[in-house]
Write an enzyme that holds these catalytic residues in place. Sequence first.
Site, PDB file in Angstrom:
ATOM      1  N   ARG A 154      42.689  41.309  45.641  1.00 22.98           N
ATOM      2  CA  ARG A 154      42.121  42.000  46.794  1.00 22.98           C
ATOM      3  C   ARG A 154      40.941  42.913  46.485  1.00 22.98           C
ATOM      4  O   ARG A 154      40.440  43.591  47.381  1.00 22.98           O
ATOM      5  CB  ARG A 154      43.194  42.825  47.530  1.00 22.98           C
ATOM      6  CG  ARG A 154      44.373  41.989  47.988  1.00 22.98           C
ATOM      7  CD  ARG A 154      45.180  42.683  49.059  1.00 22.98           C
ATOM      8  NE  ARG A 154      45.754  43.946  48.636  1.00 22.98           N
ATOM      9  CZ  ARG A 154      46.533  44.681  49.410  1.00 22.98           C
ATOM     10  NH1 ARG A 154      46.825  44.279  50.631  1.00 22.98           N
ATOM     11  NH2 ARG A 154      47.027  45.812  48.976  1.00 22.98           N
TER      12      ARG A 154
ATOM     13  N   GLY B 185      38.753  57.879  39.317  1.00 16.83           N
ATOM     14  CA  GLY B 185      38.757  57.209  40.605  1.00 16.83           C
ATOM     15  C   GLY B 185      39.500  58.021  41.631  1.00 16.83           C
ATOM     16  O   GLY B 185      39.776  59.213  41.437  1.00 16.83           O
TER      17      GLY B 185
END
Length: 490
Positions: free
Chosen positions: A135, A23
């Site tokens: 989130r 990532g």
Amino acid sequence: MLERHGTPPVIAGFTYLSDLGAGGYSTVYLFEQQMPRREVAVKVMNADVEDRTASRFESEANLMARVSSHPAILSIYGAGVSTDGHPFLVMEYCPPPQLGAILRQGALNVGEALSIAIQIAGAVETAHRAGIVHRDIKPANILFTTYRRPVLSDFGISAMSGPEGSEELRGMSVPWAPPEQLVGMRSANPASDVYSLGATTFAMLTGRSPFEVDGAPDVYELSRRIVKDPLPPLGRQDAPPSLHRVLSVAMDKNPESRYPTALAFARALQQVQAELDLPITTVDLFHEAEATTARPQRPEEEDEATHMGVFSRVEITSDGMAMRVDDSPGPQLPRPIGYDEESEEEAAPARESRWRLVVAIVAGLVLVALVIGAIVVAQQRESAGGNSTFQTIAPPKVSPVEAAVEPPTNLRGEVEEDGSVVFTWDAPSPEWKGSYLYREVVPGEKTDVEPTKTTTASIPARSGRTCLEVSAVRDDGKSSPSVTACIDTP
């Protein structure tokens, strides 16, 4: 996507097996832990421990540790710093595919979509009660354990909820982001997670994000639809109108008009399960120890915490006689004033006999009241058409172990004359009706997952060694653990 930095780290007590993905600021590897022996996912930060973003990684470890014991949250086993100075997390390994890859094949059935959504809602509610806003709830961050139980992962951009404007909403994916994030709201709010969970539930029922349309994605047009357009219909006849109404509330444009908690959203989905006569999925919630453990009584509470059946010190009976009781706790019989305290021992047998009579009468009355109450409740339920109550939530009828899907068998590869490698495999069973997901395994690279209905896949040969990973996917959306095979290639 950024490439990972360097080679797999050296971690004492762990053996590197393969790369799982990379990532923006970390790389995830598959390791074998030596003691206890098990496969684990190790998330390693690309920067070293002196980097400014190291504090973000440490925050993720601490946030996950607070809630990772929840059955629908990815478990964290430990954290540390590798020998070359890179912080890492040791986490539960969940074999592919994750929910996002499954949905690229198509929608789930209504029953499984509701069950997954309710389990994840319990995880979100638990995080919120711990003061954590995730989130970034989306299908790609919902993994499945080896028992095929969904778990919420990737708390990398989570934040502690606080006063309005104290936290910036950053890093969330646009298709799953609530309108308030897209118009610049800068607070970490549980209502945002409720919206994203609603959008993820919509995707499980349709195979796509709520405001996605055919063609190349346009992030600006997608953002406009999220902010302005009403929620599209689900477009499936097996989904009742009540389900669309529940999702519309969860994804209301106004955060204050959504379900106030993830638990409230879960209860609404349970009502839909009851309407469809489906098994009611359990909502797992954290219970404080104080709720089940008696605490010592404080002196100032002694007068208020009297037991039922303790009389006041002096009572006047119906015939005008003054009666007195002891200060000792527990049910007692009144005694006349002037009663000879020294005759207590002689009167004890008679008093005990009277007390047993009182207890027997009270117990009989309570039993009668319970029977009458049960009859009344049963009649009320029958007259109300069998409406469900969720004070006690029943577990699913099928356990995760019973619902497990067997993986493909006999995976093997063969080099073709054109330079490709053809991998073939056998179905999990002779009566198999499902499909498969496969991806090439390349160290240091995150490769795409591809669906197929056949038992063969062709990929270009790589220099030295070519590997393929395959899992079976049943028609109801449940997938198996993956199997991997490699072949030496020139």
